[in-house]
Structures are given as structure tokens and as C-alpha cells.
Design an enzyme around this catalytic site. Structure first.
Site, PDB file in Angstrom:
ATOM      1  CG  ASP A 463      36.497  43.327  39.645  1.00  0.00           C
ATOM      2  OD1 ASP A 463      36.850  44.297  40.322  1.00  0.00           O
ATOM      3  OD2 ASP A 463      36.775  42.140  39.933  1.00  0.00           O
ATOM      4  CD  GLU A 489      39.639  47.072  39.679  1.00  0.00           C
ATOM      5  OE1 GLU A 489      39.936  47.307  40.859  1.00  0.00           O
ATOM      6  OE2 GLU A 489      39.180  45.980  39.302  1.00  0.00           O
TER       7      GLU A 489
END
Length: 776
Positions: A463, A489
Site C-alpha cells: 500500500d 500500489e
């Protein structure tokens, strides 16, 4: 060992973070700059983690004095291609609803979306911010009163070439012959043999250089004890006698044109007479083109059942029925939120989901079904309710450096933060303060988190990967097993994260293109621009792109674009190279972004459609490995006299088929699939064909907006794919005659032909959302 890692390749003006590996927060570390270009003014401070910004092209050598000795870190800086530009906003363009302007800042990927960091000046009748940006499109926003809801968005495109690419191959030369070592295969080698590493550079699509013009620079990793005198290089090859190889040798190379490429690396490991070669930039074999399914954990079990690891385990059979290869779970650690991205304990699973044993059982059940499990690793930030942040805020000794801090005038929250300044956070995420990777204690802590879970799962989805320093990700990549998947990401996607860090990347470009096509804002051919962008950006062929139409951060495609477009967009993700992603409920017709999974009231036909795409991809490997060849397409606007093929006549006719037989194309009912392709483009947008008597009249739109076609070809097999994003069934003029079967449905194709023309039967095909077939 404290050795800081592989050599770093950057452009002048890019900041590099250097840090000891496996750090001991209580130990002493000191950096020294021992060599730099003569014109450089770079210096280092006394911190154990330093940030260095090369100010001149050339090689910089740093020494790290650590408890286990001295270690060298090399940084190679190339000339930059940035352009000075003014980001501006006229006072007249400030929205009327913003009545009071106390402050203005500019946010974008160029400053990691940090509100309040970059404030524009007032210049006559406009706000202006001076920045330097590399080639490409850059999105940004003028943010008023440090409030992201009061923002004016814009973009700027900086001209300039893309990045070249570089690929390394190895072989062992034996007595004048050669034996290919393969990738991660064992090769026998004697001391009299020579390891040969060959670079294959490729120029950027818009470069002024040919492939042959590119320079290649090789660097042997400073951590590996290979003497300079043992290494021989020329324009494209590096040679090392096998006898000179230590237990491990890492060789890096970049291609250099107007810009430098992402470095490719070969990791050669010697065990007696055996050499094993790994390519750390390549994904594990199981992750080269998997079907990925993302579960929003607390919503997957439906309306009334509490989501637990046990309840999810009971539904693995459903995932198996979809031919899912990889299960990505949103965060499963302790968190006060439903989404789980505000972590309060990195070493304990969330109480409501179950204990570690229950999680291990779920992973084991997935493995029994042949499904790998990807863990959502959230280490850019913590919850502000994490004890570490609370102790940091309360001035407890030992936590002062755990979080990033900014001057209070950069904070627009209105919160009276404890301590000096304010915590740093991205966007308006005031509940998740950023961790400080300049702290050895934080690095040790997060490495412990990696170690805690890497042995249990098969990969990490990382993330906010763009918020964590490259140096840390490079350490993580070498810390996890060789067959471990790292998915970043990073939005917009950035090839620099592929350099010995991540093997799979969010394809934000294709996602944006599919949304724009679905809304009717761009032609369907925009998907090719998104594919080309990856090459222009400099992503190597080894990069796997996660192809998605939606995920937990995006609105539902069905709600935004409708079912017809969803079917075509989903088909695009499954018929293009990369890793198609299904977000839970996409296949069930869900419009709620994170709501309960629609089990009892889901769309069965849409589920079967997605299931057929996944099975098709498994059945025809060319859809995973084949090259993409765009095909020009034409859509039959008006058709009087088109006839059905003999096989098609034998099929029971629907109302739509009867309309087609009468030549009525535009007014047919539809189930949301369709379009037509032709390789020939007429001088005008439409092409009309009729015989002298006027008995047949065919009008073709050669520039359709809602239809696109391409071939997938791997030299062993060739398939044609036609996608129709429109609500109406279409008749598509194809560049070649096709076979009789739609491979997705295993049913006869609905083909049309002009009985008065020279076209072969099968050059016109009726398409709902997608047709996948072979050439005749």
C-alpha cells in the site's frame, strides 16, 4: 550485514536515500563521501540514514562505517531531462463557491500529494508555481485553504523521449562453445570456464537513437568480492572467469540514450561447480500472468454473517470455480476501521476476523485449491491510534523520530497537534501519519513486520508503495523468498519501482483508459495507447501489469459505465497480457463499492461471463504470452443484403437475428456485447458497397468509437479478439475471414457476408460484448 545495497542509478536532481541494512538502532553508523564528479558540491551529514541529491553527472562513491566494517555504496547520476515549467491558475478560474482564500498549495505526484508543501506565488492575475518536471503527462491541483475538496485540477504534458530498456542474458562459455544457463536453472561450470553476461538494449519508441546507438553501462555489485581486474567489458558484454566468482555475484546494467533505463540485474550464485542464475526483476513463474481476485475482507461473506477467516475459507470453492490463481486480501491486521488500512498492531490479526491459526488455515485451504495468497502490507503509515504514534505525540523517549513532522504552517487540519510542528500525511489522511524511514528504529520495526508474514503468504501488495523509500523496498525484495511476489500500489505507475523491488505493478493507465472508453469520452482504441505507455515509460518486458476495471479505491465500473461496457472492459483485462484483476462482486453485478457481497441476489449471467473469460485465458496460453497486434476495425452502420452463413442459418433465430437478416443493424435489441473489424481504411469515414442494381448496400464506419480489435500471436497460435463497448449489438467488418466458433462460448459465430461482393464468408461477424476466435 550492514552493506547498504545495490548500486543506484538516478538522474541529476533526483534524491536518493541511503541506509544500512538490517540496522541496529543502538549502533553507530557514519557515512563518508569518498569520490564524486569534480564539479559536484554534494556532502553528507552525520545521520545513519542520509538523503543525497546528485548535482552533476558521474559516479558518486560513499563509504558506510558500521559495526561490521566499511561498506561501499555507488550512485551513478545521469544528465536529467526535466523541463522548467510554470503551473498556473488564473484568478478568474477560482470557483465562485470559494469565497475566502486563506492559503493556496499545489499538489500532485511531483510532491507526493503533500498538501501545504508547495505554495504558489501571486503574479498579476494568477497563481504560479515554478517546478521542473520530466517528460510525460503530469496531473496536479491548486488546493485552496489546504482543503482537497476545494481544488482545481489540471495537467501539463512535458515533451521529451521515453526511457530505453535493457535486458540481461547469461551463458557459460566452455572451451570455445557455449551453454545457456537459463533463468534460475543450475548450470555446471568449471574454473576454466567464463561467465558471459550480454545486454540487449532497446531504444524508447520516440527516441532519436536506434537500438545500436545506445550505450550500456555494467556495474558489478560492490557487496560482491569480484576484483576489477577479473572483469572484462565491451559495448554489450561483460565477462568474468568462473574461477573468480565468489558465492554470489550480482551484475547490473543500464542502457543509456537521451535517458537511462531501469537497471536489469542477474544474480549469479555459485555452489561448487554449479551456477544458478536469477533475474530479480522477473516475477516467479506462478505470477507471470495470474488471474487475481481481491476480497474486501469484511464484506465478502454477505449481509448477515460476520466476516471471519473461517467463513472466507468456506467460500474458497467459489474462487476455485472462477479459475482464480491469486487471492489478494485487504488488510487483516488489527485496525479500528472496516477497510483495515489504519493499522494499530502489525503482529496480530484483527480480533473480529480470527486468530493467526485461523488465518493460517485459510492460507492452507487456498494452497490446496492451487490459489496463492497475497497479503496487504501497509507500512507507509500507521493509525494515529497506534501506541507508537500516541507515545510519539506524548514525548516518550525512544519514539521522537518514529514519524515524519512538518512545520505547523503546512498543516491545514485545524488540529492542535501535540509536540513541535505537525505530523506529515498524504492527501487529507490526517488519521494515518507517515512513518519516518530516516529512523533506524522504524526500519528495524518494519523489517520485523516483513519477516513476520513473508513466510506465511506468497506475496505482498504494498500500500502507498510510492511513499516508502526505494532503499527500503530493495532491502525487502532481497529479504523475501525468490518465488515471492511484490506488487506495488504506485499511481501513476513508475518503472523505477521495478528495479530490484517489485515485479507486478498497478496499470493505472489502462484503468483510466477503460473508464474513459466506458463513459464514451475516448474511442475504444485508447486501450492501445495505454499499452504503448508502458513501453514509453521504460517498463521492461519482465514487468507484469495488474489490469483492473475497479478495486476497493475506485467506484464500481458497472455503476459508472453500464453493463455493456463492463463486459467489454472485463474482457479487455482477460485478453490482454498481464494479470487480470477481479474485485469481489464485479462478477456479481455489484454497484456498492465496499458493500456486502451479492450472493443471493447476484447476477448469475454476469458471473458466468466472467467465469468464461477466466477459463478461456487458462485454455489458450496465447492470451497470456502472445504479442498484441492492433487491427483496424469497421462497424456496419447500414446493411441491406448481408446474408447469414449456412451454419448460422441452421441455428434457431432470435429476434435480433431476424432483424439482421432484414438488414436492420442499428435498431436491434442487445445483451451488451459487440463490434466489427477491418484492416482496410477507406479514404472517408464510411465505405459503401452496392451492386449496379442497388440490391445490396453496405455502409461501414471505418473509425468506430465503441469497437476495437486485436490479435494475440505467439507464433504457435493466433487468436482474434473483438471488443464492443456499446449498448447495441454490432456487425463488424473483419480484416480476414474467421473460423466458425466463438472460443469463449464454444458456440457458432454469427457471421455475415455480402452475396454480391468478393468478401469471404466470415469477414462480417456479429458481436455482443466480445468475440474471441481463430482466423479461418
Amino acid at each position: 550485514m550492514s552493506a547498504p545495497g545495490p548500486p543506484r542509478f538516478v538522474a541529476v536532481g533526483e534524491t536518493v536515500t541511503l541506509a544500512p541494512r538490517g540496522p541496529d538502532p543502538d549502533a553507530d553508523y557514519r557515512w563518508r563521501l569518498v569520490d564524486a564528479p569534480p564539479e559536484s558540491r554534494v556532502s553528507v551529514d552525520d545521520e545513519p540514514v542520509i538523503e543525497v541529491t546528485p548535482d552533476a553527472p558521474g559516479t558518486y562513491r560513499f563509504e558506510l562505517d558500521a559495526p561490521d566494517g566499511s561498506h561501499t555504496q555507488r550512485v551513478r547520476a545521469f544528465p536529467h531531462c526535466r523541463t522548467a515549467v510554470e503551473l498556473e491558475l488564473s484568478f478568474d478560474d477560482v470557483p465562485d463557491e470559494i469565497e475566502v482564500v486563506d492559503s493556496v498549495s499545489v499538489v500532485g505526484s511531483f510532491n507526493n500529494q503533500l498538501v501545504g508543501r508547495d505554495r504558489p506565488r501571486r503574479d498579476d492575475d494568477r497563481f504560479v508555481l515554478d517546478v521542473e518536471l520530466p517528460p510525460g503527462e503530469h496531473h496536479y491541483g491548486f488546493c485552496f485553504n489546504d482543503d482537497l475538496t476545494q481544488q482545481v485540477h489540471d495537467s501539463v504534458t512535458i515533451p521529451g523521449p521515453g526511457r530505453p530498456r535493457c535486458r540481461l542474458e547469461t551463458e557459460v562459455v566452455v572451451d570455445g562453445g557455449s551453454e545457456n544457463s537459463g533463468d534460475a536453472d543450475d548450470t555446471a561450470a568449471d574454473d576454466g570456464d567464463t561467465l558471459v553476461v550480454t545486454a540487449d538494449p532497446t531504444a524508447a519508441p520516440d527516441s532519436e537513437h536506434d537500438d545500436s546507438d545506445l550505450a550500456v553501462e555494467f556495474v558489478v555489485d560492490d557487496r560482491d568480492a569480484v576484483h576489477d581486474s577479473a572483469v572484462e567489458t565491451d559495448d554489450r558484454t561483460l565477462r568474468v572467469p568462473v574461477a573468480e566468482l565468489p558465492d554470489r555475484t550480482r551484475i547490473h546494467a543500464v542502457a543509456v540514450g537521451e535517458r537511462h533505463s531501469v537497471a536489469d540485474t542477474v544474480d549469479v550464485r555459485r555452489n561448487g561447480d554449479d551456477l544458478t542464475v536469477h533475474h530479480p526483476n522477473e516475477p516467479p513463474a506462478w505470477a507471470e500472468s495470474p488471474t487475481v481476485y481481491e476480497i474486501f475482507v469484511r464484506s465478502f461473506t454477505g449481509e448477515t454473517l460476520s466476516a471471519t477467516f473461517g467463513e472466507i475459507e468456506r467460500r474458497v470453492e467459489y474462487l476455485d470455480s472462477l479459475s482464480v490463481d491469486v487471492l489478494w486480501l485487504t488488510p487483516i491486521l488489527a485496525s479500528p476501521t472496516d477497510h483495515g488500512y489504519h493499522i494499530t498492531d502489525y503482529f496480530t490479526t484483527a480480533d473480529d476476523l480470527g486468530d493467526r491459526a485461523a488465518f493460517e488455515s485459510l492460507v492452507e485451504r487456498c494452497h490446496e485449491a492451487g490459489i496463492r495468497v497475497v497479503f496487504d502490507l501497509v507500512i507507509n503509515h500507521t493509525s494515529r491510534d497506534h501506541p507508537a504514534f500516541q507515545l510519539h505525540s506524548a514525548g516518550v523517549e525512544g519514539y521522537a523520530d518514529h514519524y515524519e513532522r512538518v512545520p505547523r504552517d503546512r498543516d491545514g487540519t485545524g488540529i492542535d497537534w501535540a509536540g513541535e510542528g505537525a505530523p506529515e500525511f498524504y492527501f487529507n489522511w490526517q488519521r494515518i501519519p507517515n512513518l519516518n524511514y530516516g529512523s533506524l528504529a522504524v526500519r528495524e520495526w518494519m523489517l520485523d513486520v516483513v519477516d513476520e508474514w513473508a513466510g506465511l503468504v506468497d506475496g505482498f501488495r504494498c500500500d502507498i508503495a510510492w511513499g516508502v523509500p526505494h532503499s527500503f523496498w530493495k532491502e525487502v525484495r532481497e529479504r523475501v523468498p525468490d518465488d515471492f511476489l511484490m506488487l506495488d500500489e504506485t499511481i501513476p505507475r513508475d518503472p523505477r519501482f521495478h528495479e530490484s523491488e517489485f515485479q507486478m505493478h498497478y496499470d493505472s493507465e489502462l484503468h483510466s483508459a477503460l473508464r474513459a472508453v466506458g463513459r464514451g469520452e475516448h474511442p475504444a482504441s485508447a486501450i492501445f495507447d495505454a499499452l504503448d505507455d508502458a513501453r514509453w515509460q521504460g517498463f521492461p518486458d519482465s514487468a507484469v501489469h495488474l489490469r483492473y476495471v475497479e478495486n476497493h479505491d475506485e467506484t464500481r465500473y458497472l455503476d459508472d459505465c453500464g453493463e455493456a461496457a463492463l463486459r467489454a472492459a472485463a474482457a479487455a483485462t482477460f485478453t490482454l497480457p498481464g494479470a487480470p484483476l477481479l474485485y469481489y462482486g464485479q462478477e456479481r453485478g455489484m454497484t456498492s463499492q465496499r458493500g456486502p457481497m451479492k450472493w443471493h441476489d447476484g447476477d448469475t449471467e454476469l458471473t458466468e461471463f466472467h467465469r468464461s473469460l477466466s477459463q478461456l485465458r487458462d485454455e489458450y496460453p496465447v492470451l497470456k504470452t502472445g504479442a498484441v497486434e492492433p487491427l483496424s476495425v469497421g462497424v456496419v452502420d447500414t446493411a441491406t443484403g448481408l446474408a447469414a452463413t449456412e451454419g448460422d442459418d441452421d441455428r434457431p433465430a432470435s429476434d435480433a437475428d431476424e432483424s439482421m437478416a432484414d438488414g436492420d443493424v442499428d435498431e436491434q435489441p442487445t445483451d451488451g456485447e459487440g463490434d466489427v473489424a477491418t484492416t482496410e481504411t477507406a479514404d472517408a469515414d464510411t465505405e459503401s458497397m452496392a451492386d449496379d442494381s442497388g440490391s445490396a448496400s453496405i455502409t461501414i464506419d471505418d473509425e468506430p468509437n465503441r469497437v476495437v480489435a486485436f490479435a494475440r500471436d505467439d507464433s504457435d497460435d493466433r487468436l482474434l479478439v473483438v471488443l464492443n463497448f456499446s449498448d447495441d449489438r454490432q456487425t463488424v467488418a473483419l480484416p480476414t475471414a474467421v473460423g466458425d466458433t466463438d472460443l469463449r462460448t464454444a458456440s457458432p459465430l454469427r457471421k455475415r457476408y455480402d452475396p454480391d461482393g468478393d468478401d469471404e464468408p466470415g469477414e462480417y461477424v456479429v458481436v455482443d460484448s466480445v468475440v474471441v476466435c481463430r482466423p479461418a
